[in-house]
Design a protein around this motif. Structure first.
Motif, PDB file in Angstrom:
ATOM      1  N   ILE A 169       0.947   0.868 -12.583  1.00  0.00           N
ATOM      2  CA  ILE A 169      -0.354   1.307 -12.071  1.00  0.00           C
ATOM      3  C   ILE A 169      -0.495   0.985 -10.587  1.00  0.00           C
ATOM      4  O   ILE A 169      -0.058  -0.074 -10.127  1.00  0.00           O
ATOM      5  CB  ILE A 169      -1.495   0.589 -12.833  1.00  0.00           C
ATOM      6  CG1 ILE A 169      -1.343   0.757 -14.344  1.00  0.00           C
ATOM      7  CG2 ILE A 169      -2.862   1.088 -12.381  1.00  0.00           C
ATOM      8  CD1 ILE A 169      -2.051  -0.312 -15.146  1.00  0.00           C
ATOM      9  N   LYS A 170      -1.138   1.890  -9.851  1.00  0.00           N
ATOM     10  CA  LYS A 170      -1.622   1.596  -8.504  1.00  0.00           C
ATOM     11  C   LYS A 170      -3.139   1.793  -8.495  1.00  0.00           C
ATOM     12  O   LYS A 170      -3.659   2.729  -9.116  1.00  0.00           O
ATOM     13  CB  LYS A 170      -0.953   2.502  -7.467  1.00  0.00           C
ATOM     14  CG  LYS A 170       0.546   2.275  -7.329  1.00  0.00           C
ATOM     15  CD  LYS A 170       1.176   3.286  -6.410  1.00  0.00           C
ATOM     16  CE  LYS A 170       2.701   3.165  -6.417  1.00  0.00           C
ATOM     17  NZ  LYS A 170       3.349   4.248  -5.632  1.00  0.00           N
ATOM     18  N   ILE A 171      -3.826   0.903  -7.786  1.00  0.00           N
ATOM     19  CA  ILE A 171      -5.293   0.926  -7.763  1.00  0.00           C
ATOM     20  C   ILE A 171      -5.769   1.586  -6.477  1.00  0.00           C
ATOM     21  O   ILE A 171      -5.463   1.125  -5.373  1.00  0.00           O
ATOM     22  CB  ILE A 171      -5.868  -0.503  -7.863  1.00  0.00           C
ATOM     23  CG1 ILE A 171      -5.368  -1.186  -9.137  1.00  0.00           C
ATOM     24  CG2 ILE A 171      -7.383  -0.463  -7.831  1.00  0.00           C
ATOM     25  CD1 ILE A 171      -5.752  -0.490 -10.419  1.00  0.00           C
ATOM     26  N   THR A 204       0.856  -1.183   0.000  1.00  0.00           N
ATOM     27  CA  THR A 204       0.000   0.000   0.000  1.00  0.00           C
ATOM     28  C   THR A 204       0.893   1.234   0.000  1.00  0.00           C
ATOM     29  O   THR A 204       1.839   1.344   0.784  1.00  0.00           O
ATOM     30  CB  THR A 204      -0.947  -0.006   1.218  1.00  0.00           C
ATOM     31  OG1 THR A 204      -1.741   1.191   1.203  1.00  0.00           O
ATOM     32  CG2 THR A 204      -0.206  -0.119   2.536  1.00  0.00           C
ATOM     33  N   TYR A 205       0.610   2.146  -0.897  1.00  0.00           N
ATOM     34  CA  TYR A 205       1.474   3.285  -1.137  1.00  0.00           C
ATOM     35  C   TYR A 205       0.635   4.522  -1.413  1.00  0.00           C
ATOM     36  O   TYR A 205      -0.585   4.447  -1.528  1.00  0.00           O
ATOM     37  CB  TYR A 205       2.382   3.020  -2.354  1.00  0.00           C
ATOM     38  CG  TYR A 205       3.107   1.703  -2.300  1.00  0.00           C
ATOM     39  CD1 TYR A 205       4.268   1.557  -1.554  1.00  0.00           C
ATOM     40  CD2 TYR A 205       2.612   0.591  -2.987  1.00  0.00           C
ATOM     41  CE1 TYR A 205       4.946   0.344  -1.505  1.00  0.00           C
ATOM     42  CE2 TYR A 205       3.277  -0.622  -2.944  1.00  0.00           C
ATOM     43  CZ  TYR A 205       4.433  -0.746  -2.196  1.00  0.00           C
ATOM     44  OH  TYR A 205       5.081  -1.952  -2.140  1.00  0.00           O
ATOM     45  N   SER A 206       1.311   5.653  -1.561  1.00  0.00           N
ATOM     46  CA  SER A 206       0.624   6.843  -2.036  1.00  0.00           C
ATOM     47  C   SER A 206       0.049   6.538  -3.407  1.00  0.00           C
ATOM     48  O   SER A 206       0.756   6.102  -4.307  1.00  0.00           O
ATOM     49  CB  SER A 206       1.610   8.009  -2.134  1.00  0.00           C
ATOM     50  OG  SER A 206       0.995   9.122  -2.728  1.00  0.00           O
ATOM     51  N   GLY A 207      -1.246   6.707  -3.547  1.00  0.00           N
ATOM     52  CA  GLY A 207      -1.895   6.404  -4.817  1.00  0.00           C
ATOM     53  C   GLY A 207      -2.592   5.073  -4.854  1.00  0.00           C
ATOM     54  O   GLY A 207      -3.275   4.759  -5.823  1.00  0.00           O
ATOM     55  N   GLY A 208      -2.438   4.233  -3.790  1.00  0.00           N
ATOM     56  CA  GLY A 208      -3.190   2.981  -3.755  1.00  0.00           C
ATOM     57  C   GLY A 208      -2.329   1.747  -3.663  1.00  0.00           C
ATOM     58  O   GLY A 208      -1.182   1.785  -3.209  1.00  0.00           O
ATOM     59  N   LEU A 209      -2.885   0.613  -4.091  1.00  0.00           N
ATOM     60  CA  LEU A 209      -2.231  -0.684  -3.966  1.00  0.00           C
ATOM     61  C   LEU A 209      -1.311  -0.955  -5.155  1.00  0.00           C
ATOM     62  O   LEU A 209      -1.648  -0.683  -6.305  1.00  0.00           O
ATOM     63  CB  LEU A 209      -3.282  -1.796  -3.896  1.00  0.00           C
ATOM     64  CG  LEU A 209      -4.203  -1.788  -2.682  1.00  0.00           C
ATOM     65  CD1 LEU A 209      -5.235  -2.909  -2.809  1.00  0.00           C
ATOM     66  CD2 LEU A 209      -3.415  -1.934  -1.390  1.00  0.00           C
ATOM     67  N   GLY A 210      -0.139  -1.539  -4.834  1.00  0.00           N
ATOM     68  CA  GLY A 210       0.803  -1.943  -5.867  1.00  0.00           C
ATOM     69  C   GLY A 210       1.285  -3.354  -5.607  1.00  0.00           C
ATOM     70  O   GLY A 210       0.981  -3.956  -4.569  1.00  0.00           O
ATOM     71  N   VAL A 211       2.043  -3.906  -6.535  1.00  0.00           N
ATOM     72  CA  VAL A 211       2.494  -5.300  -6.482  1.00  0.00           C
ATOM     73  C   VAL A 211       4.010  -5.365  -6.606  1.00  0.00           C
ATOM     74  O   VAL A 211       4.593  -4.726  -7.486  1.00  0.00           O
ATOM     75  CB  VAL A 211       1.866  -6.123  -7.622  1.00  0.00           C
ATOM     76  CG1 VAL A 211       2.414  -7.551  -7.629  1.00  0.00           C
ATOM     77  CG2 VAL A 211       0.338  -6.135  -7.500  1.00  0.00           C
ATOM     78  N   THR A 212       4.641  -6.134  -5.722  1.00  0.00           N
ATOM     79  CA  THR A 212       6.053  -6.481  -5.864  1.00  0.00           C
ATOM     80  C   THR A 212       6.133  -7.977  -6.081  1.00  0.00           C
ATOM     81  O   THR A 212       5.690  -8.753  -5.230  1.00  0.00           O
ATOM     82  CB  THR A 212       6.872  -6.097  -4.618  1.00  0.00           C
ATOM     83  OG1 THR A 212       6.791  -4.681  -4.420  1.00  0.00           O
ATOM     84  CG2 THR A 212       8.328  -6.494  -4.786  1.00  0.00           C
ATOM     85  N   ASN A 213       6.667  -8.406  -7.227  1.00  0.00           N
ATOM     86  CA  ASN A 213       6.764  -9.837  -7.472  1.00  0.00           C
ATOM     87  C   ASN A 213       8.088 -10.401  -6.962  1.00  0.00           C
ATOM     88  O   ASN A 213       8.926  -9.677  -6.435  1.00  0.00           O
ATOM     89  CB  ASN A 213       6.518 -10.155  -8.955  1.00  0.00           C
ATOM     90  CG  ASN A 213       7.603  -9.643  -9.880  1.00  0.00           C
ATOM     91  OD1 ASN A 213       8.793  -9.853  -9.661  1.00  0.00           O
ATOM     92  ND2 ASN A 213       7.178  -8.959 -10.945  1.00  0.00           N
ATOM     93  N   ARG A 214       8.278 -11.698  -7.094  1.00  0.00           N
ATOM     94  CA  ARG A 214       9.396 -12.394  -6.464  1.00  0.00           C
ATOM     95  C   ARG A 214      10.711 -12.307  -7.236  1.00  0.00           C
ATOM     96  O   ARG A 214      11.748 -12.679  -6.702  1.00  0.00           O
ATOM     97  CB  ARG A 214       9.039 -13.878  -6.270  1.00  0.00           C
ATOM     98  CG  ARG A 214       7.885 -14.115  -5.318  1.00  0.00           C
ATOM     99  CD  ARG A 214       7.444 -15.562  -5.341  1.00  0.00           C
ATOM    100  NE  ARG A 214       6.265 -15.794  -4.522  1.00  0.00           N
ATOM    101  CZ  ARG A 214       6.291 -16.375  -3.311  1.00  0.00           C
ATOM    102  NH1 ARG A 214       7.424 -16.790  -2.791  1.00  0.00           N
ATOM    103  NH2 ARG A 214       5.166 -16.551  -2.636  1.00  0.00           N
TER     104      ARG A 214
END
Length: 287
Positions: free
Chosen positions: A250-252, A81-91
């Protein structure tokens, strides 16, 4: 034997239909941390909403190798969770992995912690809970960089989506219970939505500049939804279509939809039996 009057039959149908009542449109804001499970680990989840209308979100990416190919299967990632919404970090992010912006949960290298399609395809799985379905209406992009194309799918199969427990790649989703929710291929395919941010300048902190993207003009309702950076493994772009200005980052910030309770078969049978008994009793009194 007399037939049940049409009015009585209609009353019976209304009683049965009332079990699956639709709620008003609900908005789930995703700019806070939510209720997190598995904190600090890949495969974590975040839950948002109030009792009776919650959504649990997890992150996924095609970083799992098969015996013959790299990045063949989908596996869990980290939902941040970041400024601007949810993001993804993959492995993936080790030397030689080809995705150097990824690989550590504490990653703060922009734009690596977004949901992106640079080297790997990131996505978010939205689970609205057993016995529930949501007719998704919009996905709000709160942060983007370079481009902001999305892929949106609804799960209309049975049980739980298979990629959460077995080896599966993005390319087989449309033959494994997932379905597109866009009525016209247009220029980006029925799974894909072009330029969610509408060409607006990239930004991260101004909530007034968040961009809601209308989705699901087929009005599909489903418990599970998969939203990701544009993914041509799921569905190729039509001839002549392009990805726009490079990769999508993108962040949601939010999603909206109409929340519906779906009756369990046992509950429906119980209500049906009870209602039928009551209606037959009404019929006898009228006779």
């Amino acid at each position: 034997m007399k037939r049940i009057p049409s009015q009585t039959a209609l009353t019976f149908a209304l009683l049965i239909g009332s079990v699956a009542g639709a709620h008003a449109a609900t908005a789930w804001t995703l700019t806070s941390g939510g209720t997190e499970t598995g904190a600090g680990n890949f495969g974590n989840t975040r839950t948002y909403g109030s009792t009776g209308s919650t959504v649990t979100i997890s992150a996924w990416s095609d970083t799992k190798n098969s015996t013959t190919a790299g990045n063949a299967y989908i596996e869990s990632a980290y939902l941040g969770t970041y400024s601007g919404g949810l993001g993804v970090t993959n492995r993936d992010g080790a030397t030689g992995a080809g995705d150097t912006n990824e690989g550590t949960i504490a990653n703060t290298t922009s734009p690596g912690h977004t949901m992106d399609n640079n080297a790997r395809y990131d996505s978010m799985l939205f689970d609205f809970g057993a016995g529930n379905a949501v007719k998704l209406q919009s996905v709000t992009v709160g942060w983007w960089y370079s481009d902001s194309d999305l892929t949106v799918l609804a799960y209309t199969g049975t049980g739980t989506p298979t990629f959460t427990s077995a080896n599966q790649g993005y390319a087989s989703l449309l033959s494994s219970g997932w379905t597109t929710v866009k009525s016209s291929a247009g220029t980006t395919g029925t799974a894909n939505y072009a330029d969610a941010a509408g060409g607006a300048p990239s930004q991260s902190s101004n909530s007034a500049g968040y961009i809601p993207l209308a989705v699901n003009d087929l009005n599909v309702s489903a418990r599970y939804w998969l939203i990701g950076a544009l993914n041509t493994l799921v569905q190729a772009l039509p001839n002549g279509a392009t990805l726009g200005s490079g990769n999508d980052y993108i962040k949601i910030a939010a999603v909206t939809g109409t929340y519906t309770k779906v009756p369990e078969p046992s509950s429906l049978a119980l209500l049906g039996g009870t209602s039928l008994i009551a209606l037959l009793g009404m019929r006898r009194r009228k006779n």
